[in-house]
Write a protein that holds these residues in place. Structure first.
Motif, short mmCIF file in Angstrom:
data_model
loop_
_atom_site.label_atom_id
_atom_site.label_comp_id
_atom_site.label_asym_id
_atom_site.label_seq_id
_atom_site.Cartn_x
_atom_site.Cartn_y
_atom_site.Cartn_z
N VAL A 378 0.83 -1.21 0.00
CA VAL A 378 0.00 0.00 0.00
C VAL A 378 0.87 1.25 0.00
O VAL A 378 0.68 2.16 -0.81
CB VAL A 378 -0.96 0.01 1.21
N SER A 379 1.85 1.31 0.89
CA SER A 379 2.64 2.54 1.06
C SER A 379 3.57 2.83 -0.11
O SER A 379 3.85 4.00 -0.40
CB SER A 379 3.46 2.46 2.35
N ALA A 380 4.02 1.79 -0.81
CA ALA A 380 4.99 1.99 -1.89
C ALA A 380 4.32 2.20 -3.25
O ALA A 380 5.02 2.34 -4.27
CB ALA A 380 5.92 0.78 -1.97
N ASN A 381 3.01 2.24 -3.28
CA ASN A 381 2.28 2.40 -4.54
C ASN A 381 1.27 3.54 -4.40
O ASN A 381 1.01 4.01 -3.28
CB ASN A 381 1.57 1.08 -4.89
N PRO A 382 0.72 4.01 -5.53
CA PRO A 382 -0.24 5.13 -5.47
C PRO A 382 -1.58 4.68 -4.91
O PRO A 382 -2.60 4.62 -5.62
CB PRO A 382 -0.35 5.57 -6.94
N VAL A 383 -1.60 4.33 -3.63
CA VAL A 383 -2.78 3.79 -2.96
C VAL A 383 -3.11 4.65 -1.75
O VAL A 383 -2.22 4.99 -0.95
CB VAL A 383 -2.56 2.32 -2.51
N LYS A 384 -4.37 5.01 -1.61
CA LYS A 384 -4.83 5.79 -0.47
C LYS A 384 -6.02 5.07 0.16
O LYS A 384 -6.89 4.58 -0.56
CB LYS A 384 -5.22 7.20 -0.91
N VAL A 385 -6.04 5.01 1.49
CA VAL A 385 -7.15 4.39 2.22
C VAL A 385 -7.96 5.50 2.89
O VAL A 385 -7.40 6.33 3.62
CB VAL A 385 -6.65 3.38 3.27
N VAL A 386 -9.27 5.51 2.61
CA VAL A 386 -10.16 6.47 3.28
C VAL A 386 -11.26 5.68 4.00
O VAL A 386 -11.58 4.56 3.62
CB VAL A 386 -10.79 7.46 2.27
N GLY A 387 -11.80 6.27 5.05
CA GLY A 387 -12.78 5.55 5.86
C GLY A 387 -14.19 6.05 5.66
O GLY A 387 -14.45 7.26 5.62
N TRP A 388 -15.13 5.10 5.52
CA TRP A 388 -16.57 5.39 5.51
C TRP A 388 -17.09 5.10 6.91
O TRP A 388 -17.08 3.97 7.37
CB TRP A 388 -17.28 4.51 4.47
N LYS A 389 -17.52 6.14 7.61
CA LYS A 389 -17.83 6.02 9.04
C LYS A 389 -19.30 5.69 9.32
O LYS A 389 -19.67 5.43 10.46
CB LYS A 389 -17.47 7.33 9.76
N LYS A 390 -20.15 5.72 8.31
CA LYS A 390 -21.58 5.53 8.52
C LYS A 390 -21.96 4.06 8.31
O LYS A 390 -21.11 3.20 8.04
CB LYS A 390 -22.37 6.41 7.55
N THR A 391 -23.26 3.78 8.45
CA THR A 391 -23.79 2.45 8.14
C THR A 391 -23.43 2.10 6.70
O THR A 391 -23.43 2.97 5.82
CB THR A 391 -25.32 2.42 8.31
N PHE A 392 -23.17 0.80 6.45
CA PHE A 392 -22.71 0.40 5.11
C PHE A 392 -23.68 0.88 4.04
O PHE A 392 -24.89 0.69 4.11
CB PHE A 392 -22.58 -1.12 5.01
N ASN A 393 -23.11 1.52 3.04
CA ASN A 393 -23.87 1.99 1.89
C ASN A 393 -22.92 2.00 0.71
O ASN A 393 -22.03 2.84 0.62
CB ASN A 393 -24.43 3.41 2.17
N PHE A 394 -23.09 1.04 -0.18
CA PHE A 394 -22.17 0.90 -1.32
C PHE A 394 -22.14 2.17 -2.15
O PHE A 394 -21.07 2.65 -2.55
CB PHE A 394 -22.58 -0.29 -2.19
N SER A 395 -23.31 2.75 -2.41
CA SER A 395 -23.37 3.99 -3.20
C SER A 395 -22.61 5.10 -2.50
O SER A 395 -21.82 5.83 -3.13
CB SER A 395 -24.83 4.40 -3.41
N GLY A 396 -22.82 5.24 -1.19
CA GLY A 396 -22.14 6.29 -0.44
C GLY A 396 -20.64 6.09 -0.42
O GLY A 396 -19.87 7.06 -0.55
N ALA A 397 -20.21 4.83 -0.28
CA ALA A 397 -18.78 4.53 -0.27
C ALA A 397 -18.14 4.88 -1.61
O ALA A 397 -17.03 5.45 -1.66
CB ALA A 397 -18.55 3.06 0.08
#
Length: 600
Positions: A378-397
């Motif tokens: 993850v760290s050595a490639n153009p990868v970013k992790v972001v968090g979805w804090k609400k109830t699961f919603n594929f569209s929202g994510a």
């Protein structure tokens, strides 16, 4: 040397008995599938033929038509089998709609087929003919027949083929319903002496990308004569592809195109016809390449024309403009094994240089997954992790991932996927860059290489379904036409799809009211409503392990309340499209598994 080669081949076969047995079994299954399809169609056709012959009912309907135009049927002939020509012309005489003329051009035949024409036309005043002293080939002969035409519309007929009795009636009914139509085309089948009707081609409504993959319009075609004459008629030097060339030039000038979802034309299988074998007219394929290249030059479109695996089918390869950033957006949760495999396949198998990966974590608690986010992959490639804090919603994510990304193009990808095609991004981006294209979907395969997705079909009952689900792509010749060619469809799955950011934002992104199910279909239909074509390409292949995170629609742990609510919302919004998918065909049962004939 010949003896050594034979021995080596024999040893090779003996060394792989299991492979040989598998191939034999596969070919037996394929023959059976196609025999079953033939039998099914012949049974269907017997019932359909009854309705095609309802002359009295059709005559009553004609009496109510506001327009009863003269239809000029263009018939070039050359050394035609006299019996086949007689049957061809008789199929015109037997039409239930009688305001027609037959315009015959004999291209310097040496077997006197005009004798048949004159005999059948004697005293009717409805059959015109001309004979050339010099052979001009089919494009020139077609132009000679066109000169004889006086009707508002022309129809194309090959010299040994057959029209169903209702062909002109259906065409004129379509003209009355769509008076501005410049091109009307129908479904078709093939006919062979002693074997009856077979090989039906049930077509979609207007699909411009499919027309560039193959001449799917072909038979039966009715066109406004003034429009045909305005583009110069048939182009000399396109023999064997002259109809396709005409359709490409005509559809570049008009969008008034109408499809009749009925079999109105039977293409005869004969030794000299491509209906029988692709090898009968090798020059036709040379000219197909020419007309596709010329179509690109005429519209100043930057694309190359590439051969596909199958004769008569082609790949239009659009040239990518620049090197725009593509953002790959992957929602995931507590799915270490899949997200690791997915990301590794992207890093290792992707040739496109300018991409970033946005992992949208929707609430992982698993330590292995959280540790993976800190790993070197993850760290050595153009990868970013972001968090979805609400109830699961594929569209929202997905919307969150889009908002956190920088790319001009968005590639939505499920975490339970693995890249196969190294140029998967390029082969989707070439279409996503086109002004007229909305969402681009790819070919998704199960690990056994059977089809998971090759375009989505709409359904009032099912909302949407995958028509080739679980199919071995080489097993069914008819299905393979749709699986193996670039074509337009109403929707594609968001398990792997690409869209430009500008179009995504223009239609409002994914609707978060559709938290889990049908959000991709809804987005595609909003794009369709906005005037874009959605597109499926078989040239980007990805393995899909399917709904590993949230489960399939049919699994017990899926939220049935969410599913039922989503279905109700989709019917409220899109009922007319769900009732009739324009990129499917009315003759098929309008729900899964798809491409099964209705009872007539």
């Amino acid at each position: 040397m010949k003896f050594k080669k034979a021995v080596m081949l024999g040893m090779g076969a003996a060394a792989n008995p299991r492979r040989t047995a598998r191939r034999v079994k596969f070919h037996r299954r394929r023959r059976q599938v196609n025999r079953d399809r033939r039998t099914s169609y012949q049974n269907w056709f017997k019932e359909y033929e009854k309705s095609a012959n309802e002359h009295q009912e059709q005559a009553k309907a004609v009496a109510t038509f506001g327009k009863k135009p003269l239809i000029s049927i263009i018939l070039p002939i050359y050394n035609t089998n006299h019996l086949h020509l007689r049957q061809c012309i008789q199929s015109v005489i037997d039409q239930s709609y009688d305001n027609w003329e037959l315009c015959v051009a004999d291209d310097a035949s040496t077997t006197n087929p005009l004798a048949v024409v004159k005999e059948l036309g004697a005293g009717s005043g409805k059959i015109k003919w001309v004979r050339s002293d010099k052979n001009q080939h089919i494009a020139g002969a077609s132009n000679e027949a066109l000169k004889l035409a006086s009707g508002e519309h022309i129809a194309l007929l090959d010299h040994d083929d057959l029209l169903l009795p209702n062909a002109l009636f259906e065409a004129v009914q379509a003209i009355n319903e769509n008076p501005k139509s410049d091109l009307i085309y129908s479904d078709e089948d093939k006919v062979e002496d002693g074997k009856g009707h077979s090989d039906p081609f049930f077509k979609p409504d207007w699909s411009p990308d499919f027309l560039k993959s193959c001449n799917y319009v072909t038979h039966f075609a009715v066109m406004r004569r003034s429009t045909v004459e305005a583009i110069g008629g048939f182009r000399i030097g396109t023999e064997g592809a002259q109809d396709w060339d005409l359709f490409l030039r005509l559809t570049a000038k008009t969008k008034n195109i109408y499809h009749i979802p009925k079999v109105l034309y039977s293409w005869r299988k004969s030794p000299t016809s491509t209906a029988k074998t692709a090898k009968s007219k090798p020059y036709a394929y040379i000219n197909q390449l020419r007309v596709l290249r010329d179509a690109a030059a005429a519209k100043k479109q930057p694309y190359s024309v590439l051969e596909s695996r199958y004769k008569g089918f082609w790949r239009i390869n659009y040239h990518i403009q620049g090197s725009p950033l593509v953002s790959i957006i992957i929602p995931t949760k507590d799915n270490y094994r899949h997200i690791k495999t997915c990301l590794e396949s992207i890093i290792e198998n992707t040739t496109y240089p300018n991409f970033e990966v946005i992992i949208v974590d929707t609430g992982s608690k698993d330590k292995q997954t959280l540790d993976f986010y800190k790993s070197r992959l993850v760290s050595a490639n153009p990868v970013k992790v972001v968090g979805w804090k609400k109830t699961f919603n594929f569209s929202g994510a997905c919307n969150l991932g889009a908002s956190k990304s920088r790319g001009q193009y968005l590639l939505f990808l499920n975490d339970d996927t693995s890249v196969i095609t190294h140029k998967w991004i390029e082969n989707m981006l070439e279409h996503a860059q086109r002004d007229e294209i909305g969402m681009v979907g790819c070919k998704l395969l199960f690990p056994n290489d059977h089809i998971q997705h090759a375009g989505v079909i709409l359904s009032e009952r099912d909302i949407a379904f995958h028509p080739f689900y679980g199919l071995d792509p080489g097993l069914d010749i008819f299905s393979n036409i749709f699986i193996s060619n670039i074509r337009n469809c109403s929707a594609v799955t968001a398990a792997c799809s690409m869209i430009s950011r500008q179009k995504f934002e223009k239609v409002g992104g994914f609707d978060e009211a559709l938290a889990v199910t049908y959000n991709d279909v809804d987005l595609c239909l909003r794009l369709l409503k906005a005037g874009y074509f959605n597109l499926y390409t078989p040239y980007a292949e990805v393995y899909h392990y399917e709904s590993a995170s949230v489960g399939k629609i049919t699994t017990p742990d899926r939220d049935k309340k969410e599913l039922l609510a989503a279905q109700e919302l989709m019917r409220e919004r899109w009922l007319e499209l769900l009732k009739r998918d324009p990129f499917y065909n009315d003759n098929f049962i309008q729900h899964g598994p798809g491409y099964q004939l209705k009872t007539v």
